[in-house]
Design a protein around this motif. Sequence first.
Motif, PDB file in Angstrom:
ATOM      1  N   CYS A  20       0.819  -1.224   0.000  1.00 25.54           N
ATOM      2  CA  CYS A  20       0.000   0.000   0.000  1.00 25.54           C
ATOM      3  C   CYS A  20       0.855   1.278   0.000  1.00 25.54           C
ATOM      4  N   PRO A  21       1.602   1.517  -1.098  1.00 26.56           N
ATOM      5  CA  PRO A  21       2.514   2.672  -1.126  1.00 26.56           C
ATOM      6  C   PRO A  21       1.807   4.019  -0.932  1.00 26.56           C
ATOM      7  N   GLU A  22       0.552   4.135  -1.401  1.00 29.31           N
ATOM      8  CA  GLU A  22      -0.151   5.423  -1.236  1.00 29.31           C
ATOM      9  C   GLU A  22      -0.471   5.690   0.216  1.00 29.31           C
ATOM     10  N   LEU A  23      -0.932   4.638   0.900  1.00 29.84           N
ATOM     11  CA  LEU A  23      -1.224   4.796   2.332  1.00 29.84           C
ATOM     12  C   LEU A  23       0.064   5.125   3.080  1.00 29.84           C
ATOM     13  N   ARG A  24       1.124   4.482   2.669  1.00 28.37           N
ATOM     14  CA  ARG A  24       2.409   4.708   3.344  1.00 28.37           C
ATOM     15  C   ARG A  24       2.838   6.167   3.214  1.00 28.37           C
ATOM     16  N   ARG A  25       2.618   6.724   2.013  1.00 22.58           N
ATOM     17  CA  ARG A  25       3.009   8.121   1.774  1.00 22.58           C
ATOM     18  C   ARG A  25       2.182   9.086   2.616  1.00 22.58           C
ATOM     19  N   SER A  26       0.871   8.785   2.765  1.00 21.91           N
ATOM     20  CA  SER A  26       0.026   9.740   3.503  1.00 21.91           C
ATOM     21  C   SER A  26       0.110   9.524   5.014  1.00 21.91           C
ATOM     22  N   ALA A  27       0.564   8.356   5.445  1.00 21.57           N
ATOM     23  CA  ALA A  27       0.638   8.074   6.887  1.00 21.57           C
ATOM     24  C   ALA A  27       1.971   8.566   7.465  1.00 21.57           C
ATOM     25  N   THR A  28       1.991   8.734   8.789  1.00 24.31           N
ATOM     26  CA  THR A  28       3.237   9.109   9.459  1.00 24.31           C
ATOM     27  C   THR A  28       4.159   7.904   9.581  1.00 24.31           C
ATOM     28  N   GLN A  29       3.580   6.771   9.947  1.00 23.50           N
ATOM     29  CA  GLN A  29       4.409   5.584  10.179  1.00 23.50           C
ATOM     30  C   GLN A  29       3.556   4.310  10.134  1.00 23.50           C
ATOM     31  N   ALA A  39       1.443 -13.664  23.776  1.00 20.39           N
ATOM     32  CA  ALA A  39       0.050 -13.511  24.214  1.00 20.39           C
ATOM     33  C   ALA A  39      -0.805 -14.721  23.830  1.00 20.39           C
ATOM     34  N   LYS A  40      -1.758 -15.053  24.687  1.00 23.47           N
ATOM     35  CA  LYS A  40      -2.723 -16.106  24.344  1.00 23.47           C
ATOM     36  C   LYS A  40      -3.893 -15.524  23.558  1.00 23.47           C
ATOM     37  N   ILE A  41      -4.081 -14.190  23.670  1.00 23.86           N
ATOM     38  CA  ILE A  41      -5.159 -13.533  22.931  1.00 23.86           C
ATOM     39  C   ILE A  41      -4.588 -12.404  22.074  1.00 23.86           C
ATOM     40  N   VAL A  42      -4.992 -12.392  20.804  1.00 23.48           N
ATOM     41  CA  VAL A  42      -4.640 -11.284  19.914  1.00 23.48           C
ATOM     42  C   VAL A  42      -5.928 -10.565  19.506  1.00 23.48           C
ATOM     43  N   PHE A  43      -5.938  -9.241  19.648  1.00 25.12           N
ATOM     44  CA  PHE A  43      -7.067  -8.415  19.223  1.00 25.12           C
ATOM     45  C   PHE A  43      -6.713  -7.753  17.898  1.00 25.12           C
ATOM     46  N   ILE A  44      -7.654  -7.799  16.941  1.00 27.75           N
ATOM     47  CA  ILE A  44      -7.392  -7.213  15.620  1.00 27.75           C
ATOM     48  C   ILE A  44      -8.457  -6.177  15.257  1.00 27.75           C
ATOM     49  N   GLY A  45      -8.046  -4.934  15.170  1.00 29.07           N
ATOM     50  CA  GLY A  45      -8.951  -3.857  14.758  1.00 29.07           C
ATOM     51  C   GLY A  45      -8.880  -3.642  13.257  1.00 29.07           C
ATOM     52  N   GLU A  46      -9.282  -2.422  12.813  1.00 30.45           N
ATOM     53  CA  GLU A  46      -9.295  -2.228  11.370  1.00 30.45           C
ATOM     54  C   GLU A  46      -8.057  -1.478  10.848  1.00 30.45           C
ATOM     55  N   ALA A  47      -7.787  -0.294  11.344  1.00 33.48           N
ATOM     56  CA  ALA A  47      -6.635   0.481  10.863  1.00 33.48           C
ATOM     57  C   ALA A  47      -6.325   1.572  11.877  1.00 33.48           C
ATOM     58  N   PRO A  48      -5.092   2.061  11.889  1.00 35.71           N
ATOM     59  CA  PRO A  48      -4.764   3.149  12.821  1.00 35.71           C
ATOM     60  C   PRO A  48      -5.577   4.409  12.510  1.00 35.71           C
ATOM     61  N   GLY A  49      -5.892   5.181  13.531  1.00 38.00           N
ATOM     62  CA  GLY A  49      -6.493   6.507  13.369  1.00 38.00           C
ATOM     63  C   GLY A  49      -5.418   7.560  13.591  1.00 38.00           C
ATOM     64  N   LYS A  50      -5.853   8.784  13.849  1.00 37.22           N
ATOM     65  CA  LYS A  50      -4.907   9.909  13.964  1.00 37.22           C
ATOM     66  C   LYS A  50      -3.898   9.699  15.102  1.00 37.22           C
ATOM     67  N   ASN A  51      -4.409   9.369  16.288  1.00 35.19           N
ATOM     68  CA  ASN A  51      -3.506   9.222  17.446  1.00 35.19           C
ATOM     69  C   ASN A  51      -2.538   8.058  17.263  1.00 35.19           C
ATOM     70  N   GLU A  52      -3.066   6.968  16.708  1.00 37.28           N
ATOM     71  CA  GLU A  52      -2.243   5.767  16.491  1.00 37.28           C
ATOM     72  C   GLU A  52      -1.138   6.064  15.481  1.00 37.28           C
ATOM     73  N   ASP A  53      -1.512   6.827  14.440  1.00 31.80           N
ATOM     74  CA  ASP A  53      -0.555   7.209  13.399  1.00 31.80           C
ATOM     75  C   ASP A  53       0.558   8.075  14.000  1.00 31.80           C
ATOM     76  N   GLU A  54       0.183   8.963  14.911  1.00 31.11           N
ATOM     77  CA  GLU A  54       1.183   9.850  15.525  1.00 31.11           C
ATOM     78  C   GLU A  54       2.108   9.080  16.475  1.00 31.11           C
ATOM     79  N   GLN A  55       1.496   8.169  17.256  1.00 25.99           N
ATOM     80  CA  GLN A  55       2.281   7.497  18.302  1.00 25.99           C
ATOM     81  C   GLN A  55       2.891   6.160  17.866  1.00 25.99           C
ATOM     82  N   GLY A  56       2.403   5.610  16.772  1.00 26.25           N
ATOM     83  CA  GLY A  56       2.928   4.325  16.303  1.00 26.25           C
ATOM     84  C   GLY A  56       2.446   3.136  17.112  1.00 26.25           C
ATOM     85  N   VAL A  57       1.351   3.346  17.844  1.00 27.37           N
ATOM     86  CA  VAL A  57       0.810   2.295  18.711  1.00 27.37           C
ATOM     87  C   VAL A  57      -0.695   2.164  18.422  1.00 27.37           C
TER      88      VAL A  57
END
Length: 193
Positions: A20-29, A39-57
Amino acid sequence: MTKQTEMAVLQEMIVANEVCPELRRSATQLVMGAGSLDAKIVFIGEAPGKNEDEQGVPFVGVAGKFLNEMLTLAGMNRDEVYITNIVKYRPPNNRDPLPNEKQAFWPYLIRQLQIIDPLLVVTLGRHSMEYFLPGKSIGQIHGQPKRIQFGDKKIVIVPLYHPAAALYNGGMRQLLMDDFVSLPTILDAATRQ
Ligand code: URA
């Protein structure tokens, strides 16, 4: 190779393979995931939002706070689980991830799960559910553990509502909290299988 090294190599592959090179270009990280690689449990969401993009978490914004509250309610904390998303770059303006973006990241999500090797995979929202349980409706199956074949082993998928969708919807919020509280029992059953 340690799991940490394997995960770092996988992260480098996502960049080297220009997923996804376009997403990579528009995202921070790239937001790979956070938590325990054992972990015995993995949680899977959809995609990072603004805060996640800024913090990398993943899940550090409002939905993340709600997720933390529910983990506490279920007697878990973020350090003992692993949290990630199907798409690992923030889509512009927080739009929904596109089918081709989910498809492009899917093999890397699979590899991530192979590295962690959890007993339970909890999908948050339909974007990650539809790949594990195609054709199912979240309204009908939320909270119900489903055993699926995953490579050469079986894993248990628990489809849950997305915390951001449930946050401001009283009925859905309660259903999601109830489903969360039942996760330790489901994990217990999966451990004994
Ligand atoms: N919503 C998601 O699906 N993932 C995040 O990381 C944050 C919000």
